[in-house]
Design a protein around this motif. Structure first.
Motif, PDB file in Angstrom:
ATOM      1  N   SER A  36      24.168  -8.899 -17.391  1.00 52.19           N
ATOM      2  CA  SER A  36      24.189 -10.322 -17.068  1.00 52.19           C
ATOM      3  C   SER A  36      25.117 -10.566 -15.881  1.00 52.19           C
ATOM      4  O   SER A  36      26.043  -9.783 -15.611  1.00 52.19           O
ATOM      5  CB  SER A  36      24.662 -11.133 -18.270  1.00 52.19           C
TER       6      SER A  36
ATOM      7  N   GLU B 211      27.093  -5.939 -22.805  1.00 47.47           N
ATOM      8  CA  GLU B 211      26.166  -5.796 -23.928  1.00 47.47           C
ATOM      9  C   GLU B 211      26.615  -4.657 -24.829  1.00 47.47           C
ATOM     10  O   GLU B 211      27.291  -3.716 -24.408  1.00 47.47           O
ATOM     11  CB  GLU B 211      24.753  -5.520 -23.412  1.00 47.47           C
TER      12      GLU B 211
ATOM     13  N   ARG C 105      21.623  -1.621 -26.111  1.00 45.54           N
ATOM     14  CA  ARG C 105      20.811  -2.833 -26.027  1.00 45.54           C
ATOM     15  C   ARG C 105      19.990  -2.875 -24.732  1.00 45.54           C
ATOM     16  O   ARG C 105      18.809  -3.226 -24.750  1.00 45.54           O
ATOM     17  CB  ARG C 105      21.709  -4.051 -26.133  1.00 45.54           C
TER      18      ARG C 105
ATOM     19  N   GLU D 141      21.270  -6.585 -31.879  1.00 46.52           N
ATOM     20  CA  GLU D 141      21.804  -7.889 -31.501  1.00 46.52           C
ATOM     21  C   GLU D 141      22.600  -8.558 -32.620  1.00 46.52           C
ATOM     22  O   GLU D 141      23.177  -9.631 -32.400  1.00 46.52           O
ATOM     23  CB  GLU D 141      20.652  -8.804 -31.052  1.00 46.52           C
TER      24      GLU D 141
ATOM     25  N   SER E  65      27.756  -9.492 -28.270  1.00 45.83           N
ATOM     26  CA  SER E  65      28.260  -9.014 -26.989  1.00 45.83           C
ATOM     27  C   SER E  65      29.618  -9.679 -26.710  1.00 45.83           C
ATOM     28  O   SER E  65      29.962 -10.687 -27.319  1.00 45.83           O
ATOM     29  CB  SER E  65      27.276  -9.349 -25.868  1.00 45.83           C
TER      30      SER E  65
END
Length: 425
Positions: free
Chosen positions: A63, A97, A101, A265, A269
């Motif tokens: 990200s 993360e 993932r 998940e 994170s």
């Protein structure tokens, strides 16, 4: 009434605007190549592949980092004095993360690309088979229409001659009625074949991405049928190569990755990065604070169990869909093989010049009937059997071709059963 409806349809079709010049005849192979190039639906599948590849380029990336800035007023108060100044802080943080993932997301995106490519490949295969069947059926229907028109013309010519003779007695009058009734049947068959020709032309133009009224001429061509392998061999090949099964297996594999991703998940994170705070006042020196910050959500309200249960349920659905598709493919392969063998045995009973021999026999009966050497019943019977033979042979050949191409599509083996021969001059 039925003949009248066909006549109205045929008369209405030429009213569509058409090109002034007659187009050059095209072979079936040329039509297939042209269709695969110009069909508009292929662009849709190609866009799906481009979209899946674009998604894949970002699936494995982290990200974007987050930059936060804060600015405010710093006020210091004491018993002796007060002082105001500027205060601001800046922080740069990178979301991290949980291990594994990003790899799972890459795997899911790769399966999206595979599914899009399989969809395009399946559509191109089916489109090529459909064009071959339509083009060959068009030639067969044109032959039926020509034969029916030929027989109807014979009946019409004979009727005019017989009426001019002013027949006396019941027998000649009954012969005229018999000829008229047979002519009506032949005209109805010619109209039915002409309507079928027009419908096939409309569908071919649609598949080729052209206007429905665009003229098209197809070169006559035959095909060779090979002996199919055993049913077990066909089923085994279909289980490995059938496009729907390959798509279902890819979806099942992809859903397995989604289950693993849902489990991954459940672990949140976290975000980590440096920060700095600066404060200054008019009466004091500046104060700077720096450090490393870390933040992560607390899984109090959403633990991820529901997402895992949903992904596992969809995995079970994908497995059930695959099992059902395998049973359906088994049925289709068995059905297509039986139909192919049946029609193949029918086609092999007739020699390549069977229709020519029937046509010559019908013409011979016409000549001898005019000379009085053949009775009316024999003449009419030969004309009708000629039309029935043309229809039966054309139907068997079309069904054999369609069944053979269906088997090739089910097994994913192009040219394993059907080989188109060179067009007839």
């Amino acid at each position: 009434m039925r003949s009248l409806c066909y006549f109205v349809i045929i008369m209405a079709l030429p009213s569509l605007p058409a090109a002034e010049t007659k187009p050059a005849a095209s072979s079936i192979s040329e039509l297939v190549s042209r269709t695969l190039t110009a069909n508009p639906e292929i662009r849709f599948y190609e866009a799906e592949i481009a979209s899946a590849k674009a998604t894949r380029t970002t699936a494995g990336r982290l990200s974007n980092p987050e930059l936060s800035l804060e600015i405010g007023q710093n006020r210091v108060s004491s018993a002796d004095s007060r002082s105001n100044g500027l205060a601001f802080s800046a922080a740069l943080a990178q979301p991290i993360e949980w291990p594994g993932r990003l790899g799972l997301r890459k795997a899911i995106a790769n399966r999206d690309i595979t599914l899009a490519e399989l969809g395009l490949e399946r559509f191109r295969f089916h489109l090529a088979s459909r064009v071959r069947v339509l083009a060959y059926t068009l030639a067969a229907q044109q032959e039926i229409s020509a034969a029916a028109s030929e027989v109807a013309s014979r009946y019409a010519a004979l009727r005019e001659v017989m009426v001019q003779r002013e027949p006396a007695g019941i027998a000649p009058q009954l012969e005229i009625v018999t000829i008229e009734a047979a002519a009506l049947v032949a005209e109805s068959r010619a109209a039915t074949a002409a309507v079928a020709v027009q419908k096939i032309l409309l569908e071919l133009n649609q598949l080729m991405g052209r206007r429905a009224d665009t003229p098209l001429v197809v070169k006559r061509s035959g095909f060779d049928m090979k002996t199919p392998p055993s049913l077990d061999s066909l089923l085994g090949t279909a289980m490995q190569n059938h496009y729907d099964l390959r798509i279902r297996r890819t979806e099942l594999e992809q859903q397995g990755f989604k289950v693993e991703l849902a489990k991954n998940e459940r672990y949140p994170s976290f975000t980590v990065g440096p920060y700095v705070e600066v404060q200054n006042t008019k009466s004091q020196e500046d104060q700077t604070v720096g450090g490393l910050g870390i933040s992560f959500p607390l899984p109090f309200w959403k633990s991820g169990k529901a997402e895992v249960a949903s992904a596992e349920a969809r995995l079970s659905q994908a497995q059930a869909t695959l099992n059902a598709a395998q049973r359906e493919v088994e049925r289709l392969v068995t059905e297509s093989m039986l139909l192919f063998k049946t029609q193949q045995s029918r086609v092999l009973l007739w020699k390549g010049d069977a229709i020519t021999r029937f046509s010559e026999a019908a013409a011979l009966a016409d000549r001898h009937y005019r000379l009085g050497a053949v009775p009316t019943a024999t003449f009419v019977e030969l004309q009708d059997k000629y039309l029935e033979a043309v229809e039966s042979i054309s139907e068997a050949q079309s069904q054999a071709l369609e069944a053979g191409l269906m088997l090739e599509e089910l097994t994913g083996a192009i040219g394993s059963l059907i080989t188109l021969s060179a067009p007839k001059p």
